[in-house]
Design a protein around this motif. Structure first.
Motif, PDB file in Angstrom:
ATOM      1  N   MET A   1      -2.935   0.438  -4.329  1.00 24.71           N
ATOM      2  CA  MET A   1      -2.269  -0.724  -3.733  1.00 24.71           C
ATOM      3  C   MET A   1      -2.145  -1.856  -4.754  1.00 24.71           C
ATOM      4  O   MET A   1      -2.957  -2.000  -5.661  1.00 24.71           O
TER       5      MET A   1
ATOM      6  N   ILE B   1       0.855  -1.190   0.000  1.00 27.90           N
ATOM      7  CA  ILE B   1       0.000   0.000   0.000  1.00 27.90           C
ATOM      8  C   ILE B   1       0.889   1.236   0.000  1.00 27.90           C
ATOM      9  O   ILE B   1       1.551   1.515   0.984  1.00 27.90           O
ATOM     10  N   PRO B   2       0.912   1.955  -1.127  1.00 24.61           N
ATOM     11  CA  PRO B   2       1.772   3.144  -1.171  1.00 24.61           C
ATOM     12  C   PRO B   2       1.309   4.186  -0.159  1.00 24.61           C
ATOM     13  O   PRO B   2       0.110   4.433  -0.027  1.00 24.61           O
ATOM     14  N   ASP B   3       2.261   4.790   0.543  1.00 19.03           N
ATOM     15  CA  ASP B   3       1.941   5.813   1.541  1.00 19.03           C
ATOM     16  C   ASP B   3       1.162   6.971   0.942  1.00 19.03           C
ATOM     17  O   ASP B   3       0.216   7.471   1.517  1.00 19.03           O
TER      18      ASP B   3
ATOM     19  N   PRO C   1      -2.880   5.220  -1.183  1.00 20.18           N
ATOM     20  CA  PRO C   1      -3.250   3.866  -0.745  1.00 20.18           C
ATOM     21  C   PRO C   1      -4.123   3.123  -1.749  1.00 20.18           C
ATOM     22  O   PRO C   1      -4.050   1.901  -1.841  1.00 20.18           O
ATOM     23  N   MET C   2      -4.931   3.867  -2.494  1.00 17.39           N
ATOM     24  CA  MET C   2      -5.855   3.187  -3.410  1.00 17.39           C
ATOM     25  C   MET C   2      -5.124   2.533  -4.583  1.00 17.39           C
ATOM     26  O   MET C   2      -5.686   1.720  -5.288  1.00 17.39           O
TER      27      MET C   2
END
Lengths: 108, 162
Positions: free
Chosen positions: B113, B105-107, B110-111
């Motif tokens: 991911m 999940i990218p900081d 998040p969507m």
């Protein structure tokens, strides 16, 4: 590192039970056959590295619960689907119990 | 539910102190690549009905992974369990195992991911032994497969644009 010269068709034996055979050489392409016991894992190194990198990125450090909670809110449909999706991943263990012919060595 | 399974108390950064039924502890027989020496994990629900679970290390309080099953996201995912995995985990039939994939999940977004289909986590349900299986085909299976397409995100958030 041990360095050995081999011709096409020649084999290296590791630990009595792993055979590495040079099958073909074309330009800078070398086709290698590996015959090893079932429990021995054989992988291309770059795949190893790819997964290693992905694992490090998956490690949750800061992205905390807030992100997950916002995800949960955004995902009602996926959430509902969860109950029906279970078990739809199919897997086939290869080889199974048949012991007739040894598997052909995978080429790397 | 479990009659008299002993309970192990562990410290975690994310979930605080947890009492873990020892029969629920997953033992990695080969390490998750990059996490050698951390072989005990427990799988926790994220929320009821959530497609996500957490895989929390028993040995490193700070280490937890988000995991899922790609089928929840309509991702077609079928693979032949390699022989080394069948042998190491003593898998007799596909019904012996559970499959999860790790989620990144990218900081900053998040969507967006992604999940790793190249190195699934396979758990033998009877023995609780697990391994990260390395599928050898990185053309067919990728390490960064989006779980949510842009189209499906629009459907989730019809009022949000830009």
């Amino acid at each position: 590192m041990l360095v050995l010269s081999r011709k096409i068709g020649e084999t290296i034996v590791i630990d009595n039970n792993i055979q590495i055979t040079i099958l073909d050489v074309r330009g800078d392409n070398v086709k290698v056959g590996v015959a090893a016991p079932r429990h021995i894992s054989v992988h291309r190194e770059e795949i190893f590295q790819e997964i290693l990198k992905s694992n490090q990125q998956a490690k949750q450090v800061q992205t905390g619960l807030e992100a997950m909670t916002s995800l949960a809110k955004a995902l009602p449909k996926a959430g509902k689907k969860a109950s029906t999706a279970k078990g739809s991943v199919e897997l086939k263990p290869s080889a199974g119990s048949s012991s007739s012919t040894p598997p052909t060595p995978p080429t790397v | 539910m479990g009659a008299n399974s002993p309970v192990k108390t562990i410290e975690t950064l994310r979930f605080g102190t947890l009492d873990v039924d020892t029969s629920a502890i997953i033992q990695f027989v080969t390490p998750i690549l990059g996490f050698e020496g951390l072989n005990e994990f427990v799988i926790l629900d994220h929320e009821p009905d959530s497609p996500f679970n957490w895989m929390q290390s028993l040995q490193d309080p700070a280490l937890s992974f988000v995991i899922t099953n790609p089928a929840y996201f309509d991702i077609e995912y079928e693979f032949v369990l390699p022989e080394d995995a069948c042998s190491i985990l003593k898998v007799q039939s596909p019904s012996d195992i559970l499959v999860y994939t790790l989620v990144t999940i990218p900081d900053d977004n998040p969507m967006k991911m992604t999940t790793n289909l190249l190195g699934p986590i396979v758990i033998h349900m009877q023995t609780n032994q697990a391994m990260q299986v390395i599928l050898n085909d990185n053309k067919k299976f990728q390490t960064k497969v989006r779980l949510l397409s842009d189209a499906s995100l629009d459907a989730f958030n019809p009022n949000e644009s830009g």
